[in-house]
Each structure stands twice: as structure tokens, then as C-alpha cells.
Design an enzyme around this catalytic site. Structure first.
Site, PDB file in Angstrom:
ATOM      1  N   ALA A 183      11.295  -1.676  -8.943  1.00  0.00           N
ATOM      2  CA  ALA A 183      11.953  -0.950 -10.043  1.00  0.00           C
ATOM      3  C   ALA A 183      12.770   0.241  -9.555  1.00  0.00           C
ATOM      4  O   ALA A 183      13.833   0.536 -10.099  1.00  0.00           O
ATOM      5  CB  ALA A 183      10.911  -0.486 -11.058  1.00  0.00           C
ATOM      6  N   CYS A 191      13.469   7.668  13.593  1.00  0.00           N
ATOM      7  CA  CYS A 191      12.518   8.310  14.498  1.00  0.00           C
ATOM      8  C   CYS A 191      11.322   7.411  14.710  1.00  0.00           C
ATOM      9  O   CYS A 191      10.647   7.040  13.776  1.00  0.00           O
ATOM     10  CB  CYS A 191      12.027   9.609  13.887  1.00  0.00           C
ATOM     11  N   ASN A 205      19.184  -3.983   3.303  1.00  0.00           N
ATOM     12  CA  ASN A 205      19.117  -2.617   2.788  1.00  0.00           C
ATOM     13  C   ASN A 205      19.922  -1.613   3.608  1.00  0.00           C
ATOM     14  O   ASN A 205      20.221  -0.531   3.126  1.00  0.00           O
ATOM     15  CB  ASN A 205      17.659  -2.166   2.699  1.00  0.00           C
TER      16      ASN A 205
END
Ligand SMILES: Cc1ncc(COP(=O)(O)O)c(C=O)c1O
Length: 415
Positions: free
Chosen positions: A202, A328, A153
Site C-alpha cells: 500500500a 552502505c 524499484n
């Protein structure tokens, strides 16, 4: 009103208007519970779910009965990994995954470690891919599951999925693949690739948020899963809970559109991505593409811009939504664990930006972002004493990069 350009499609995507239209009737007119067997409201909902199951199955070359609906890929990953670990505990307790997986996979594995499972976290190469030879070497007679994502990703790197599937078959080990980022962008055939469980979400493919699915193979082999949610026994007992009918209809429609349009759309987006990449590489020095260039999703560009910080870059790109390679955690700004696993130095990880292109980006937007990015990097570098020193030939390896005193930007790492 100021116009913003959205280029963070790995985090989430807008709902396609065609998906939205398909979902609409299932909120008010056809609002029935798909489990109601005694009246037309239930039947209509059940029929819509049936069609969606077929649409999803067709995209991945599965049978409709092999699709289990969940609340999203986080749940699908949890169910696949924890469900297999519990169902196959007698066979073994060893799981193989990789260091650059999504947290939904890594933290599921960590949970299982705390319960007595053994987990191998394979390293990745400089290109972000696992090495099938290392995978093979990690297998023991206690290995029950290999869980490796289709595409990452953050960097979009595509793993050697067919080879992994082949190895899993050879040893009779189940193969779970988190295909959230790849699905609808590149072909994904669970039969051809030897995938036994596949996570789907989705909202990464122009469908709604809060709905996903897990493909669970029914034949050769028939995969067993212990559910993680108990209740009414929906979804063949693997995932209880009243079905989210509008969401399911949306996921089905999203899959259908992807199946029909993927080839053309991915080629268009890859061309735009390449245009952006080439512009940045041509007009800026000391910029680096992270992850594999060859084995990469068509919509992903992750680049490091030496001597500027990702947070400052994002502030400079004030009308463009992108993600940075910093995250973070508690009190500090941590470089992305994915980039670190590739061996990207800390300072370059902090200077990285992920551009996630999507269905609704235009060439004009890409041209605007490309120009703007060059301007912002050049301006920040003009203010950077380090860039100046490097240009004058000072050896920066002696410079202390520690003590980043910046404020916390938005979290942007693990979508
Ligand atoms: C690779 C990957 N796996 C899992 C997830 C989680 O998906 P969801 O948001 O549907 O829970 C994401 C998105 O954040 C992802 O990118």
C-alpha cells in the site's frame, strides 16, 4: 521553515488525503475485529474488508477471494516463494528468478537454497530486462516457480511480463510477480499477463505503511501455499493474524483511486519525468539514463552523472529528497547491485541518482530540481580533477578509482 521537495516515491509515498479520510472511522468508531461474527462491530469491520478486497481485485482483474492480506510486500514475497516451495516440494525444487529482484525475493530464494532448493538467478541485459529465451533455457523438469518483478524499484525497468507469463503457462510452472512499483502506475491484469501470484504494497501507492496483499490464483490453476505464519486460520488459512482493518480500507481506497486516475496521472507524471530527463541531458555532458528508456515506469528516472559522486550530489541537493545508487554495507559504500547487473561501471553506479516522481509533484518542483541539479553537477565537476583531466583528453582508464574514503550516507538502494 525550509521547504523540502520529495522525489523519492519509489521508497514510499505520502498517504493520499482521500485514503486517510476513508481509513479514519476504522480506528475509533468502527474498530471491530473483522473475525467477530457475533455482533455489529465485527460485521461492520468485515464489510469494510469485503469492500477493500473488491477494490483491490478490480485493479488487477482478480476475484476478491484471491486477495490475501499481509503486512506488506516483503511478507507477500516471502509467502509466495516459501509457500510455493513448501507446497510443491514433491513436484520439484527449482526456482527461477533474476539478479535485479528486490531483496525480499532474493533473500527468500537464498533461504530456500540453504534448505535444499536450487535457484537460477537470470542475468539482465544492458536495458535491465530479462531475456525470455534465457528464461526458457533455464527451465528444467524440476522447476516449480518463476519469480520476476513487474518493474524494478531502482531503474523502473518493466520486464516482458506477458511473455514470461506465457512461458510459465506453456510449461505448467507458477509465475509470481512482485508488482509493488508498477501497480497503480501501469495496467496490471493478472489474467491477461498469466500471473499466478502477485505482491502488492500500500505505501508505494499512496496508502499506509504496514499493509499489503498477495494475489493467489484460485482457478486454472488453483495455487496451493503452505503458510509461513500459523494461528487462527484467517485469510483462507494462508495468513493468520487479526486483520489490520484501517490499513486494509486504506489499501482498498488507494487501489480504487489508482484504477480511476491511473491513465491521466501516469501521462502527467511521465511528461514531468521526461521534462526533467531532457533538461539534464541537454544541459550536462556525460550523463546517462540507466535501464530501458522504452520499457520504463512513468515516474522513474535513474541517471548517472560521470565524475561526481552520488553522495556529494545528494548533499548538494540539500532540499530535494532522492536516492543514490550507492548502498552502505558494513564498512564500505557498495555500488547498487542492480546497476552492476546492468553492466554499469562501478564509478558510474556511484554517481547515480534515482528520481522518483509522484502524484503530488508539481511542474514548478520539477523545474526547480532540474535547474538545481545542473548547478550542483557543474559545481562539483569544477572541483573534480578527473573531469578536468577527461576534458583535456587524459585516458582515465589508468586512474585508480579505489579507496572511496567517504562517510556513510543514508541507505538508499532497495526500496
Ligand atoms: C520491488 C519491491 N518489492 C518489495 C518491497 C517491500 O515492500 P514493503 O515495504 O511493503 O515490505 C519494495 C519496497 O521496499 C519494493 O520496491
Amino acid at each position: 521553515m525550509k521547504r523540502f521537495i520529495y522525489m523519492d516515491n519509489h521508497a514510499t509515498t505520502p498517504v493520499d488525503p482521500r485514503v486517510f479520510e476513508a481509513m479514519k472511522p476504522y480506528f475509533m468508531e468502527d474498530f471491530g475485529n473483522a473475525a467477530s461474527r457475533t455482533h455489529v462491530f465485527g460485521w461492520r469491520a468485515a464489510e469494510a474488508v469485503k469492500i477493500a478486497r473488491e477494490q483491490i481485485a478490480r485493479l488487477i482483474n482478480a476475484e476478491p477471494e484471491e486477495i490475501i492480506f499481509t503486512s506488506g510486500a516483503t511478507e507477500s514475497d516471502n509467502l509466495a516463494i516459501k509457500g510455493v516451495a513448501a507446497a510443491y516440494a514433491e513436484k520439484g525444487n527449482h526456482i527461477i528468478t533474476c539478479q535485479t529482484e528486490h531483496k525480499a525475493v532474493l533473500d527468500s530464494c537464498k533461504r530456500l537454497e540453504s534448505q535444499g532448493c536450487a535457484v537460477t538467478y537470470l542475468p539482465v541485459g544492458r536495458d535491465g530486462r530479462v531475456d525470455p529465451t534465457q528464461l526458457r533455457a533455464a527451465i528444467t523438469d524440476r522447476t516449480i516457480l518463476i519469480t520476476i518483478m513487474f518493474a524494478n524499484n531502482e531503474i523502473g525497468t518493466i520486464h516482458p511480463i506477458a511473455e514470461i507469463g506465457q512461458i510459465a503457462k506453456e510449461y505448467g510452472i507458477l509465475f509470481h510477480c512482485d508488482a509493488v512499483q508498477a501497480l497503480g502506475k501501469v495496467p496490471c491484469d493478472v489474467q491477461a499477463l498469466g500471473i499466478d501470484l502477485l505482491s502488492i504494497s500500500a505505501h508505494k501507492m499512496y496508502g499506509p505503511k504496514g499493509i499489503g496483499a498477495l494475489y493467489v490464483r484460485r482457478r486454472k490453476p488453483r495455487v496451493k501455499l503452505v503458510p509461513i505464519i500459523d494461528g487462527g486460520g484467517h485469510e483462507r488459512g494462508m495468513r493468520s493474524g487479526t486483520l489490520n482493518v484501517p490499513g486494509i480500507v486504506g489499501l482498498g481506497k488507494a487501489c480504487e483511486i489508482c484504477r480511476e486516475e491511473m491513465a491521466v496521472e501516469s501521462a502527467r507524471i511521465a511528461a514531468l519525468r521526461d521534462k526533467l530527463q531532457n533538461h539534464l541531458l541537454t544541459h550536462l555532458d556525460e550523463v546517462y539514463v540507466n535501464g530501458s528508456i522504452e520499457h520504463r515506469l512513468p515516474n522513474c528516472l535513474n541517471m548517472s552523472f560521470a565524475y561526481v559522486e552520488g553522495e556529494s550530489l545528494m548533499m548538494g541537493l540539500d532540499d530535494v529528497a532522492v536516492s543514490s545508487g550507492s548502498a552502505c554495507t558494513s564498512a564500505t559504500l557498495e555500488p547498487s547491485y542492480v546497476l552492476r547487473a546492468l553492466g554499469v561501471p562501478v564509478e558510474l553506479a556511484h554517481s547515480s541518482i534515482r528520481f522518483g516522481l509522484g502524484r503530488f509533484n508539481t511542474e514548478a518542483e520539477v523545474d526547480y530540481v532540474a535547474e538545481k541539479m545542473v548547478g550542483v553537477v557543474k559545481r562539483l565537476r569544477e572541483m573534480s580533477p578527473l573531469y578536468d583531466m577527461a576534458r583535456r583528453g587524459v585516458n582515465l582508464s589508468t586512474v585508480d578509482w579505489g579507496g572511496h574514503g567517504h562517510s556513510h550516507g543514508p541507505e538508499g538502494h532497495s526500496h
